[in-house]
Scaffold this motif. Structure first.
Motif, PDB file in Angstrom:
ATOM      1  N   GLU A   2       1.879  -6.509   0.332  1.00 24.51           N
ATOM      2  CA  GLU A   2       0.862  -6.047  -0.607  1.00 24.51           C
ATOM      3  C   GLU A   2       0.028  -4.984   0.090  1.00 24.51           C
ATOM      4  O   GLU A   2      -0.478  -5.212   1.200  1.00 24.51           O
ATOM      5  N   GLN A   3      -0.100  -3.813  -0.564  1.00 26.04           N
ATOM      6  CA  GLN A   3      -0.754  -2.687   0.083  1.00 26.04           C
ATOM      7  C   GLN A   3      -1.758  -2.020  -0.839  1.00 26.04           C
ATOM      8  O   GLN A   3      -1.481  -1.824  -2.023  1.00 26.04           O
ATOM      9  N   HIS A   4      -2.911  -1.701  -0.286  1.00 29.56           N
ATOM     10  CA  HIS A   4      -3.831  -0.772  -0.950  1.00 29.56           C
ATOM     11  C   HIS A   4      -4.487   0.046   0.149  1.00 29.56           C
ATOM     12  O   HIS A   4      -5.145  -0.512   1.036  1.00 29.56           O
ATOM     13  N   SER A  40      -2.940  -4.102   4.313  1.00 28.72           N
ATOM     14  CA  SER A  40      -1.620  -4.650   3.957  1.00 28.72           C
ATOM     15  C   SER A  40      -1.520  -6.103   4.393  1.00 28.72           C
ATOM     16  O   SER A  40      -2.197  -6.536   5.326  1.00 28.72           O
ATOM     17  N   ASP A  41      -0.675  -6.845   3.681  1.00 26.89           N
ATOM     18  CA  ASP A  41      -0.447  -8.258   3.983  1.00 26.89           C
ATOM     19  C   ASP A  41       0.992  -8.580   3.623  1.00 26.89           C
ATOM     20  O   ASP A  41       1.438  -8.295   2.504  1.00 26.89           O
ATOM     21  N   ARG A  79       1.653  -6.436 -12.611  1.00 28.03           N
ATOM     22  CA  ARG A  79       1.609  -6.058 -11.201  1.00 28.03           C
ATOM     23  C   ARG A  79       2.371  -4.753 -11.063  1.00 28.03           C
ATOM     24  O   ARG A  79       3.425  -4.584 -11.670  1.00 28.03           O
ATOM     25  N   GLU A  85       1.233  -3.605  -5.050  1.00 26.41           N
ATOM     26  CA  GLU A  85      -0.222  -3.670  -4.990  1.00 26.41           C
ATOM     27  C   GLU A  85      -0.681  -5.122  -4.803  1.00 26.41           C
ATOM     28  O   GLU A  85       0.048  -6.071  -5.113  1.00 26.41           O
ATOM     29  N   PRO A  86      -1.901  -5.346  -4.319  1.00 25.23           N
ATOM     30  CA  PRO A  86      -2.409  -6.719  -4.196  1.00 25.23           C
ATOM     31  C   PRO A  86      -2.660  -7.383  -5.548  1.00 25.23           C
ATOM     32  O   PRO A  86      -2.537  -8.597  -5.671  1.00 25.23           O
TER      33      PRO A  86
END
Length: 496
Positions: free
Chosen positions: A92-94, A98-99, A234, A262-263
Motif C-alpha cells: 500500500e503506497q501513498h 508504504s506498507d 480501492r 493505495e492505502p
C-alpha cells in the motif's frame, strides 16, 4: 525456486522466510485452512481487496474461508499463483509512505477451460458457502444500457448451445449451482461496478437459465441462493514491469503477482446472505440493509471522475492519473464534474459527509506513488459510460440543469472513438471489444452533427429513450472544437 532466466529467487512457501522483517506474514496456519469461498476472476483488484479482507478473517482464527480462485480468461494468472504456492505480496503506497504484506488466503487457482470439473465441483461443495466475482462489467454478458442479456456475446452464445461445457461467467455459475445440493445454501456476491449488482446478476442468471437450464429457475427464487448487492472501492493499478521490478528491489525476491495499490479500501455489503459468511466486518467491511446510496456515490463520483480523467488525459498525452491531475486544465474540469455536476445527483447516506468524500477522492487521484494508467481506465468505455455518466446526465437534463463539463467529457470519449488519436496526433488504442459498431457509426457520419445523432441513437450504450436535440447540437459543437483546437479549446470556454 530460482527463475532460470533471471537467476532471481521466486516467491514461494520456502523462500518467503527471506522476505524483509517489515513485510507482514500470514498470522495463521495455511495448512489448516479449509476452502469456503470460490472466487471468479483472479485479477489484481480481487487480490488487493476481497482476498485481503478474507486474509484478516483467517488471521482472526476462523479458518473456514480459504479461497478457491477461478480464472475464466487466460491461464497466466492461475499458473503464476500455482508457481508461487498461491502466495503474493501487496504494498500500500501513498507518496513516500508504504506498507507491505504477504497474503496467503488463496488456496487454489484454477483455469476454468482446463479444470472445469474442479471448478464446478468447488461451486457445488457444501463446505463452500460464498461465491464472489470480479470479472468486470463486460464479464456478465450484459447490455449496460438495457440491463438485458447480450445475446451477441460469443461465450454466452456457446453456453446457450452447450450449457454442459460453459465458458461464460453465467454459464459456469449455472452449471455449478445445478450440481449443488438444494439443501446447501449459497450466497453469490458480485463485486463489479454495476448498479444493484446483486439483483442484476440474479436477473441475468435467470434469463440465462430460462434459455439453457430451466431446472435452475426454482433455486433462484426459493431463498437457497442469495445475491446481495455490494460496493467495492480501492484503486489498484495493473502491474507493469516497472512495478514488478520495484517490488523485487523492495522484497529481495521475485513476485510475479506483486501488487502496489493505495492505502484506502472500502467494502459495503448488503446483509442478505443465505447461509454462513466470513466476518469481513472484522477487517472493516460495512454490512447494511441498503447498499444503493453507496453504490451510486462510488459509480458516479469516483468512477465517473476517473473516466473523465482517463479520456481527457488520453487526449492530452497524460499517461497516469496523477499526471493528469497535475495538469491544471484537467484538474479544474474534473473538480467541476465531481462537485458541481455529479455530486448533486447522488442520494447521500444519512450522516455521510459527501463533500469530504469528494475531497478525499481528489487526494487519492493525486497519489504520485501509483502509476495508474489512463489507458487502463479508458478501456471498455461502452460498458462504463452507460452507468458512470449517462444516468446523471439524463437527470440533469430532465431538471433543466446544465452539465457543461460532463458533456465535454462525453464528447472527448466520442472524439477518441472517432479519431483514435490525441491532441498531438498520438495514436490511442481503444481497448474496448464493444466499441466497433459505435466506431463504425461515428466514422461513417458525414458531419459532426450526424456523428452526435448516431451516437445518441446507439441503444446498446445510450438506451432507447430519446435524448434532447439540444444535446446532440452541443456534442456536435464540442466535436468540432476538439477537431480544430483540441482539449485546450474544448475546456477553455468553461475554465474558471
Amino acid at each position: 525456486m530460482v527463475d532460470a532466466e533471471t537467476n532471481v529467487t521466486r516467491l514461494t512457501n520456502s523462500s518467503a522466510a527471506r522476505l524483509p522483517a517489515s513485510v507482514r506474514r500470514p498470522a495463521y496456519d495455511r495448512a489448516a485452512v479449509r476452502p469456503g469461498i470460490v472466487h471468479l476472476g483472479l485479477g489484481a483488484f480481487h487480490r488487493a481487496h476481497q482476498a485481503l479482507y478474507t486474509e484478516q478473517v483467517l488471521a482472526g482464527g476462523d479458518l473456514r474461508w480459504g479461497i478457491v480462485g477461478v480464472h475464466l480468461r487466460g491461464r497466466r494468472l492461475a499458473d503464476a499463483l500455482a508457481a508461487q504456492d498461491h502466495l503474493y505480496t501487496i504494498t500500500e503506497q501513498h507518496a513516500e509512505q508504504s506498507d507491505s504484506r504477504l497474503v496467503g488466503a488463496i488456496q487454489a487457482a484454477l483455469f476454468a477451460p482446463e479444470a472445469l470439473e474442479k471448478v464446478l465441483g468447488a461451486i457445488a461443495d457444501p463446505q463452500v458457502h460464498v461465491v464472489t466475482s470480479t470479472v468486470t462489467e463486460k464479464g456478465y454478458s450484459l447490455l449496460p444500457a438495457t440491463g438485458e442479456l447480450d445475446l451477441s456475446d460469443a461465450d454466452l452464445a456457446h453456453d446457450l448451445q452447450q450449457p454442459q461445457a460453459p465458458r461464460s461467467t453465467l454459464g459456469v455459475l449455472a452449471a455449478g449451482l445445478l450440481r449443488r445440493d438444494p439443501g446447501a445454501p449459497l450466497t453469490v456476491v458480485c463485486c463489479d461496478n454495476m448498479a444493484a449488482n446483486g439483483p442484476t446478476l440474479r436477473r441475468l442468471l435467470g434469463a440465462y437459465a430460462e434459455r439453457a437450464c430451466p431446472a435452475l429457475l426454482p433455486r433462484l427464487s426459493d431463498g437457497s441462493i442469495a445475491f446481495p448487492s455490494t460496493m467495492v472501492d480501492r484503486i489498484v493499478p495493473a502491474a507493469t514491469e516497472a512495478s514488478l521490478a520495484a517490488a523485487e528491489a523492495r522484497l529481495g525476491l521475485r513476485d510475479e503477482l506483486a501488487i502496489a495499490c493505495e492505502p484506502f479500501t472500502q467494502w459495503v455489503i448488503e446483509n442478505a446472505f443465505a447461509g454462513p459468511r466470513p466476518a469481513w466486518e472484522q477487517a472493516g467491511a460495512l454490512f447494511t440493509s441498503d447498499v444503493r446510496p453507496f453504490q451510486e456515490m462510488k459509480l458516479r463520483l469516483l468512477n465517473g471522475s476517473h473516466s473523465a480523467i482517463a479520456y481527457l488525459g488520453q487526449l492530452r498525452g497524460r499517461e497516469t492519473v496523477a499526471g493528469a491531475m497535475a495538469d491544471p486544465v484537467i484538474r479544474h474540469a474534473v473538480r467541476a464534474i465531481l462537485f458541481d455536476e455529479l455530486l448533486p445527483t447522488v442520494a447521500v447516506p444519512a450522516g455521510f459527509d459527501v463533500r469530504a468524500y469528494g475531497e478525499q477522492l481528489i487526494h487519492r487521484f493525486d497519489n504520485p506513488a501509483l502509476a495508474h494508467r489512463t489507458a487502463q481506465i479508458a478501456m471498455d468505455g461502452t460498458q462504463k459510460v452507460a452507468v458512470r455518466w449517462l444516468p446523471a446526465l439524463r437527470e440533469r437534463l430532465a431538471q433543466g440543469r446544465p452539465a457543461p463539463r460532463l458533456e465535454r467529457a462525453l464528447a472527448a470519449w466520442l472524439h477518441t472513438l472517432r479519431q483514435a488519436q490525441g491532441d498531438a496526433g498520438q495514436p490511442l488504442a481503444l481497448g474496448d471489444p464493444g466499441a466497433p459498431p459505435l466506431v463504425a457509426l461515428l466514422r461513417a457520419a458525414a458531419s459532426t452533427r450526424a456523428a452526435a445523432d448516431a451516437a445518441l441513437g446507439y441503444a446498446p450504450v445510450f438506451g432507447t429513450a430519446p435524448w434532447p436535440a439540444c444535446l446532440a447540437a452541443r456534442l456536435a459543437a464540442h466535436l468540432d472544437t476538439l477537431a480544430a483546437q483540441g482539449t485546450d479549446g474544448l475546456l477553455a470556454s468553461v475554465a474558471a
